[in-house]
Scaffold this active site. Structure first.
Site, PDB file in Angstrom:
ATOM      1  N   GLU A 177       0.823  -1.220   0.000  1.00 41.08           N
ATOM      2  CA  GLU A 177       0.000   0.000   0.000  1.00 41.08           C
ATOM      3  C   GLU A 177       0.855   1.267   0.000  1.00 41.08           C
ATOM      4  O   GLU A 177       1.185   1.813   1.053  1.00 41.08           O
ATOM      5  CB  GLU A 177      -0.939   0.016   1.210  1.00 41.08           C
ATOM      6  N   LYS A 219      -2.602  -2.177  -2.959  1.00 36.38           N
ATOM      7  CA  LYS A 219      -3.672  -1.324  -2.432  1.00 36.38           C
ATOM      8  C   LYS A 219      -3.313   0.127  -2.737  1.00 36.38           C
ATOM      9  O   LYS A 219      -2.682   0.810  -1.923  1.00 36.38           O
ATOM     10  CB  LYS A 219      -3.855  -1.549  -0.927  1.00 36.38           C
TER      11      LYS A 219
END
Length: 337
Positions: A177, A219
């Site tokens: 992420e 992500k």
């Protein structure tokens, strides 16, 4: 590295019509959210709120995995069962946040480096033994005057790749992420350029560190102008720019993409995902969701009023809306049904 297990878990996390619930707020963040809705924060109230969510009947139709915090993965449901066991019992993969937070980057004012590599192998081994099958590590990238610096990009890209490699060694699917945050007055094109920069750097480091991409998930943020920017783009432009950015900067053998909501409204996050999944075969991945506030903000407010069943209903509704967006079948009129 058990590549077959990693690939199987990754595929299940982005299975058709399903996405990930991000319930991994730190104790401090979760306490602040509880207090903001008038609930006294404690380990007991944090547990009670989350236990109510995980008792929702039928949520597993829309949720493939739940990211937990260290406190939560060690807690139990009211009936004494361990929370990871309860999730797994309905086919939902338990996950775990493994970074230790974003700290100031030395000699670079206003920039952050995510820490937590020290001791990560042992933590991952323990979490796997507790039932976790995937993990998450978040890097924070801010756009501003001379930001992000080369140091910020390279340090966070390297840390994300090291984290992913260690997780896979211990059987956990890593969610990578690198979040370009919405705060700021930058325009959408600046967001596109910085997102491209951090994605390219991250996957270059993943290659160096031997990360098995078919057993990993990304992500990312969507391409959105900063919250203080006077020129906001349309939902359609967000979807087009986001898919274009990902297609140009993310390896096509990655298992899947699970978007963060990043401070968008519930409906905007769903609408953007729906538009991306309405496009005709212009991307090679499953495009899914890993939402926190965009799934839970209204559920928390409802729970705080003492309406446990109502809170579950709100959570279930938002999960269903995003499930529909996975196939481009969401419509704003469904929000009121």
């Amino acid at each position: 590295m058990d590549t077959q297990l990693l690939e199987k878990t990754a595929r299940e996390l982005v299975a058709a019509g399903k996405g990930i619930l991000a319930a991994d707020e730190s104790n401090g963040t979760m306490s602040n959210r509880l207090e903001a809705v008038g609930v006294s924060a404690s380990p007991e109230t944090r547990n009670a709120y989350r236990a109510n969510l995980f008792s929702t009947i039928g949520y597993e139709k829309y949720i493939s995995g739940v990211i937990l915090f260290d406190e939560t993965i060690r807690q139990k449901m009211p009936d004494g069962r361990k929370i990871p066991d309860v999730l797994a019992s309905v086919g939902v993969h338990p996950g775990i946040k493994v970074d230790t937070g974003a700290k100031d980057l030395a000699n670079h004012d206003g920039e952050k480096i995510t820490e937590g590599l020290d001791g990560l192998r042992d933590r991952c081994k323990e979490y796997f033994s507790m039932g976790a099958r995937f993990a998450k590590w978040r890097a924070v990238i801010e756009i501003g005057s001379k930001k992000p610096s080369d140091a910020c990009v390279s340090a966070n890209a390297h840390a994300l790749a090291r984290y992913a490699s260690i997780c896979q060694e211990q059987g956990l699917v890593p969610i990578i992420e690198p979040e370009v945050i919405m705060a700021g007055n930058h325009d959408a094109q600046s967001c596109y350029e910085v997102t491209s920069l951090i994605l390219s750097a991250t996957f270059e480091q993943c290659l160096i560190q031997g990360v098995h991409l078919p057993g990993a998930l990304l992500k990312p943020n969507m391409i959105i102008a900063g919250t203080s920017c006077s020129k906001q783009i349309t939902r359609e432009e967000v979807a087009l720019m986001t898919v274009d950015c990902l297609t140009n900067n993310v390896p096509h053998n990655l298992a899947g993409i699970v978007f963060l909501s990043g401070g968008q409204t519930d409906e905007d996050a769903t609408a953007h995902l729906n538009l991306m999944n309405s496009m005709d075969n212009v991307h090679p991945w499953e495009l899914s969701y890993s939402f926190g506030r965009a799934l839970l903000a209204n559920a928390l407010k409802t729970w705080a009023k003492g309406d446990e069943k109502g809170s579950q209903s709100v959570f279930l509704h938002r999960s269903k809306m995003n499930s529909l967006a996975r196939t481009g079948d969401w419509d704003s009129e469904l929000e009121n049904n």
